[in-house]
Design a protein around this motif. Sequence first.
Motif, short mmCIF file in Angstrom:
data_model
loop_
_atom_site.label_atom_id
_atom_site.label_comp_id
_atom_site.label_asym_id
_atom_site.label_seq_id
_atom_site.Cartn_x
_atom_site.Cartn_y
_atom_site.Cartn_z
N THR A 137 18.52 -9.39 14.01
CA THR A 137 18.12 -7.31 14.12
C THR A 137 19.93 -6.70 13.96
O THR A 137 20.36 -7.14 14.36
CB THR A 137 17.42 -7.46 15.32
OG1 THR A 137 17.32 -5.62 16.02
CG2 THR A 137 18.20 -8.02 17.00
N PHE A 138 19.26 -5.37 14.06
CA PHE A 138 20.13 -5.01 14.42
C PHE A 138 21.00 -4.60 12.49
O PHE A 138 22.24 -4.20 12.74
CB PHE A 138 21.80 -4.83 15.27
CG PHE A 138 20.61 -4.46 16.50
CD1 PHE A 138 20.92 -2.84 16.92
CD2 PHE A 138 20.37 -4.83 17.82
CE1 PHE A 138 20.20 -2.17 17.74
CE2 PHE A 138 19.80 -4.47 18.57
CZ PHE A 138 19.65 -2.79 19.01
N GLY A 139 20.49 -4.49 11.46
CA GLY A 139 21.47 -4.74 10.18
C GLY A 139 20.34 -6.10 9.57
O GLY A 139 19.63 -6.80 9.84
N ILE A 140 21.11 -6.36 9.12
CA ILE A 140 20.93 -7.75 7.53
C ILE A 140 22.56 -8.08 7.65
O ILE A 140 23.55 -7.45 7.22
CB ILE A 140 21.02 -7.11 6.39
CG1 ILE A 140 18.74 -5.71 6.00
CG2 ILE A 140 20.44 -8.21 4.98
CD1 ILE A 140 18.62 -5.46 5.06
N ALA A 160 12.91 -4.71 11.02
CA ALA A 160 12.50 -3.40 11.03
C ALA A 160 12.13 -2.43 11.47
O ALA A 160 11.08 -2.39 12.13
CB ALA A 160 12.02 -3.42 9.11
N THR A 161 12.43 -1.43 11.57
CA THR A 161 12.01 -0.10 12.97
C THR A 161 10.74 0.90 11.55
O THR A 161 11.17 2.24 11.90
CB THR A 161 13.16 0.38 13.65
OG1 THR A 161 14.10 0.84 13.30
CG2 THR A 161 13.34 -0.59 14.78
N THR A 162 12.10 0.75 10.32
CA THR A 162 11.57 1.74 9.49
C THR A 162 10.62 1.13 8.52
O THR A 162 11.30 0.23 7.90
CB THR A 162 12.50 2.89 9.31
OG1 THR A 162 13.84 2.30 8.32
CG2 THR A 162 12.95 3.99 10.89
N VAL A 163 10.23 2.24 7.70
CA VAL A 163 10.06 1.26 6.06
C VAL A 163 11.54 1.42 5.29
O VAL A 163 11.10 0.59 4.79
CB VAL A 163 8.74 2.93 5.40
CG1 VAL A 163 8.71 1.81 3.74
CG2 VAL A 163 7.59 3.24 5.74
N ASP A 164 11.97 2.13 4.57
CA ASP A 164 13.04 1.89 4.48
C ASP A 164 13.88 0.54 5.09
O ASP A 164 14.18 0.10 4.04
CB ASP A 164 14.50 3.23 4.77
CG ASP A 164 13.89 4.45 4.71
OD1 ASP A 164 13.41 4.77 3.55
OD2 ASP A 164 14.59 5.48 4.64
N GLU A 165 13.88 0.15 6.47
CA GLU A 165 14.70 -0.84 6.82
C GLU A 165 13.77 -2.17 6.49
O GLU A 165 14.06 -3.11 5.93
CB GLU A 165 14.35 -1.03 8.43
CG GLU A 165 15.64 -0.05 8.67
CD GLU A 165 15.94 0.14 10.28
OE1 GLU A 165 17.00 1.31 10.55
OE2 GLU A 165 15.37 -0.25 10.98
N ALA A 166 12.41 -2.08 6.32
CA ALA A 166 11.58 -3.70 5.59
C ALA A 166 12.13 -3.00 3.72
O ALA A 166 11.90 -3.98 3.89
CB ALA A 166 10.01 -3.03 5.74
#
Length: 362
Positions: A137-140, A160-166
């Motif tokens: 979490t908090f990044g990749i 992911a907390t948003t679609v962009d992050e997913a």
Amino acid sequence: VWTDTEISRRLGIRYPIIQGPMGGGYTTPQLVAAVSNAGGLGSLGAYTFSPEQLVETCAKIRSMTSLPFSVNLWVPQPEEERLAFSDADFLSAAKRLAAYRKELGVADPIRPERYTQSFAAQIEALYEIAPRAFSFTFGIPPSQVLRECHKRNILTIGVATTVDEAVAIEAAGADFVVAAGSEAGGHHGSFLAAAEESLVGTLALVPLVVDRVKIPVIAAGGIADGRGITAALALGAQAAQLGTAFLVCPESSASPSHRAELLSQHAYHTTLTRAFSGRLARAIENRFVKESKASEGAITPYPVQNWLTQPIRQAAGKASRPEFQSLWSGQAAPLIRERTAANLVESLVAETDRVLAQLART
Ligand SMILES: Cc1cc2nc3c(=O)[nH]c(=O)nc-3n(C[C@H](O)[C@H](O)[C@H](O)COP(=O)(O)O)c2cc1C
């Protein structure tokens, strides 16, 4: 059969129910093993662990279960490395919390060599342990880490907390993605935009993510019973992840006063605050949170604030003073009941069966 999903098959678990990792020691080896033995996936929140602690704790888990479990780490963000606080800055940040230390009899803090564990060293320990899954979490993590996990047959799960992050997590090559709605307890692991700008509820986030990525999605945030699990599956998720519901199990290490607050009327009032760690997280509102609200803009960033408030929170836990503890809680806390982890997994399965049967009848 709702229990047979790509996620349950690939993880090798009986039910697509995941006990969410909870860093800070909440997910004890006993909790993780009990959930895995009950047919779910136990997850160890390990971001505060040294590599040695990580190896030792996973050995303990393996002495209690031969079934799959996962290990979770926080990915360091670039600004953390840059946070070279001067002595003067550190002293003024520490001074802001002096009244709390005084009230609880906590000694003044000394500036540490480093505030967090080395992620690279934790990753080396992870390779050695080779759990069924590694969640982050908090990044990749760097692509080399994900490649190495695949080589070692460790499934990778990004939060992911948003679609962009997913989308970014899928592009990096992770096997599964957790769509973590803003109802969730604890920290919001946003990493592409500010957490305050990344607050999407689970009901919207899960289908949005399902529509945009090909990898299987795990729904998290606000799920506490069979109705929530059924809803998550209806939204297209292939597993449900619960955190807060497992906090009140006897196997978790939540303090007695934290448990009491979770089971009280106060649990109807959670809030998002940076007061405890410098990062946005959901907790039951208490005196510490309310008093910090006035100066929210002046809160020292993570990891310094986390480090400075830790002895205060620990002392408050020991002294049964919930007003100074980080009472992490998701919005669905009023739905939870105290029971063993095995009992909780069993009830979740039975409730989901019941809700689905009811829906089939109507
Ligand atoms: C006390 C606490 C600590 C948590 N720590 C972590 C963590 O270290 N890493 C992580 O990926 N998620 C963490 N989470 C999120 C949970 O794994 C889970 O996704 C979340 O609690 C689900 O929402 P719920 O609380 O509404 O059930 C934490 C949650 C809580 C309540």
